[in-house]
Write an enzyme that holds these catalytic residues in place. Structure first.
Site, PDB file in Angstrom:
ATOM      1  CG  ASN A 169      -1.886  -1.179   1.193  1.00  9.23           C
ATOM      2  OD1 ASN A 169      -2.114  -1.789   0.149  1.00  9.23           O
ATOM      3  ND2 ASN A 169      -2.433  -1.519   2.347  1.00  9.23           N
ATOM      4  CB  CYS A 170       1.037   4.089  -2.211  1.00  6.86           C
ATOM      5  SG  CYS A 170       1.679   2.947  -3.433  1.00  6.86           S
ATOM      6  CG  HIS A 188       4.079  -1.424  -4.577  1.00  9.51           C
ATOM      7  ND1 HIS A 188       2.952  -2.224  -4.644  1.00  9.51           N
ATOM      8  CD2 HIS A 188       5.099  -2.193  -5.052  1.00  9.51           C
ATOM      9  CE1 HIS A 188       3.277  -3.413  -5.133  1.00  9.51           C
ATOM     10  NE2 HIS A 188       4.576  -3.416  -5.380  1.00  9.51           N
ATOM     11  CB  CYS A 199      21.155  14.263  -0.188  1.00 14.28           C
ATOM     12  SG  CYS A 199      20.978  16.054  -0.277  1.00 14.28           S
ATOM     13  CB  CYS A 226      17.054  18.869  -1.879  1.00 14.10           C
ATOM     14  SG  CYS A 226      18.042  18.389  -0.442  1.00 14.10           S
ATOM     15  CB  SER A 271      -5.230  -9.955  -5.159  1.00 17.63           C
ATOM     16  OG  SER A 271      -4.129  -9.302  -5.769  1.00 17.63           O
ATOM     17  CD  GLN A 300     -11.965 -10.581  -5.068  1.00 16.00           C
ATOM     18  OE1 GLN A 300     -11.002  -9.854  -4.871  1.00 16.00           O
ATOM     19  NE2 GLN A 300     -12.759 -10.434  -6.110  1.00 16.00           N
ATOM     20  CB  CYS A 316      -8.699  -7.113   6.952  1.00 17.97           C
ATOM     21  SG  CYS A 316      -7.971  -7.848   5.471  1.00 17.97           S
TER      22      CYS A 316
END
Length: 402
Positions: A169-170, A188, A199, A226, A271, A300, A316
């Site tokens: 997950n992002c 990810h 740097c 930066c 999945s 699934q 979940c």
């Protein structure tokens, strides 16, 4: 015959016409057989029966196609264990958690759907809806908070029952749940983190807004620079078709080490169609008897189901609530005032306030930061750019220009 033994132009054209005619006849035969097979056997005429008998290869091919379609359809269906069966499975899972010497948790989009972040492959997932030609509304990710599952994982880590978390997950919700940075591998990327790769070591900037507004596949510059060297900052997202090379927040080194030590792996809401492609996460170099025991929580089918010691068909949050009750552990409540992201975040410099238009996180939902350019709550603007927008666009077929 042309000079030199080759076919003349007219002969080549005639041969091409014959080939096309045969192909069309084959397609028409296939359509006829397909129509007959859709009928019940008792409703078929004698002539249709003879055609099927003469087309044995086509019948076999079409029946094979039908079985594959049905198999794919079944794999996309969500299956729920009945309550008693789920409780029995959770008791078995609790035993595995207690007895594990090195438990690693793999998480996917399914653990964030309770935070109103759509998944991709579920019945109401982004790609599923797009394949059906339905529109996908924008999700205000700044309104998403860590779920019961996120907070449960953090508590399990505090209790030393979970050693490491590997996430696809992002959305940054593991970080915001209080899980230490060293205990997470966000394979990810993280939508709240931008980095300077000039740097050494790479300099990280944690923000309180989605930094991926201007980024996309192979285009990662965020538009900010930066504070140390002035180089353009980039996001940390790994899009489909890219290979993640950043050290953090991907933390592949820790993920690989954790997988190599694991005797138990718990997969939550994934999945596994992407994670299965990372052999180092599954200890495939070890003989089967020495690989970690696998426990999967998903509604699934997954490609790892046959390898699992136990598959739990449930949401979940429901499974984790039962698991924490079975373990006798209290699930901490998420509190925005204590969200670690606010202490980790680097504030924007003067002149950078207009560098984004995403809604910023704030400790109080009622208080919006000065100069916040985001759309008002309740509106649903189209998804523009960024990691989530890229996911929504992935399966939209481009129309051919005529």
């Amino acid at each position: 015959m042309a000079a030199g033994g080759g076919l003349s132009r007219s002969e080549r054209k005639a041969a091409e016409r014959v080939r096309r005619l045969r192909e069309e006849q084959q397609r028409e035969r296939l359509r006829q057989v397909s129509r007959i097979l859709r009928k019940a056997a008792a409703e078929r005429s004698a002539e249709e029966g003879r055609l099927l008998a003469e087309s044995e290869d086509l019948v076999t091919e079409l029946q094979g196609r039908s079985r594959r379609r049905e198999g794919l359809k079944r794999r996309q269906e969500e299956v729920c264990d009945d309550p008693e069966e789920l409780r029995r499975k959770v008791r078995e899972l609790a035993g595995a958690v207690r007895n594990a010497k090195h438990l690693v948790v793999y998480t996917g989009a399914g653990i964030s759907t309770a935070a109103s972040i759509p998944d991709y492959r579920g019945p109401n997932g982004v790609w599923t809806l797009l394949q059906k030609g339905r529109s996908v509304s924008a999700a205000d990710l700044s309104e998403a908070d860590p779920t019961l599952t996120h907070m449960s994982i953090t508590r399990l880590h505090e209790q030393k029952l979970v050693q490491h978390v590997v996430s696809q997950n992002c959305d940054g919700l593991h970080l915001r749940s209080g899980l230490p940075r060293t205990a997470i591998s966000e394979l990810h990327g993280n939508m709240y983190i931008e980095v300077c790769t000039s740097c050494i070591p790479n300099r990280e900037y944690v923000r309180v807004f989605d930094v991926t507004e201007r980024t996309a596949l192979h285009r990662h510059q965020t538009g900010r620079t930066c504070h140390k060297c002035g180089t353009q900052l980039r996001d940390t997202i790994v899009h489909f078709g890219e290979r993640g090379t950043l050290g953090q927040p991907l933390n592949w080194e820790a993920a690989t080490e954790a997988a190599s030590k694991a005797d138990t792996i718990l997969c939550l809401g994934s999945s596994l169609k992407v994670l299965k492609k990372y052999p180092r996460l599954w200890c495939m170099t070890k003989p089967p008897s020495r690989r970690p025991k696998l426990y999967i929580v998903n509604l699934q089918w997954t490609p790892k189901d046959d390898w699992a010691a136990l598959k739990l068909h449930g949401k979940c949050d429901d499974v984790m609530q039962l698991l924490m009750d079975e373990l006798g552990l209290e699930i901490p409540l998420y509190n925005r005032w204590q969200d670690p992201i606010f202490s980790l975040a680097t504030p924007l410099r003067a002149g950078e306030e207009g560098s984004h238009s995403r809604k910023s996180l704030c400790r109080s939902r009622e208080a919006a930061p000065p100069g916040d350019q985001s759309a008002p709550l309740g509106s649903a603007p189209p998804i523009l750019g960024g990691w989530f927008g890229r996911g929504c666009a992935k399966r939209v077929k481009r129309k051919k220009v005529t």
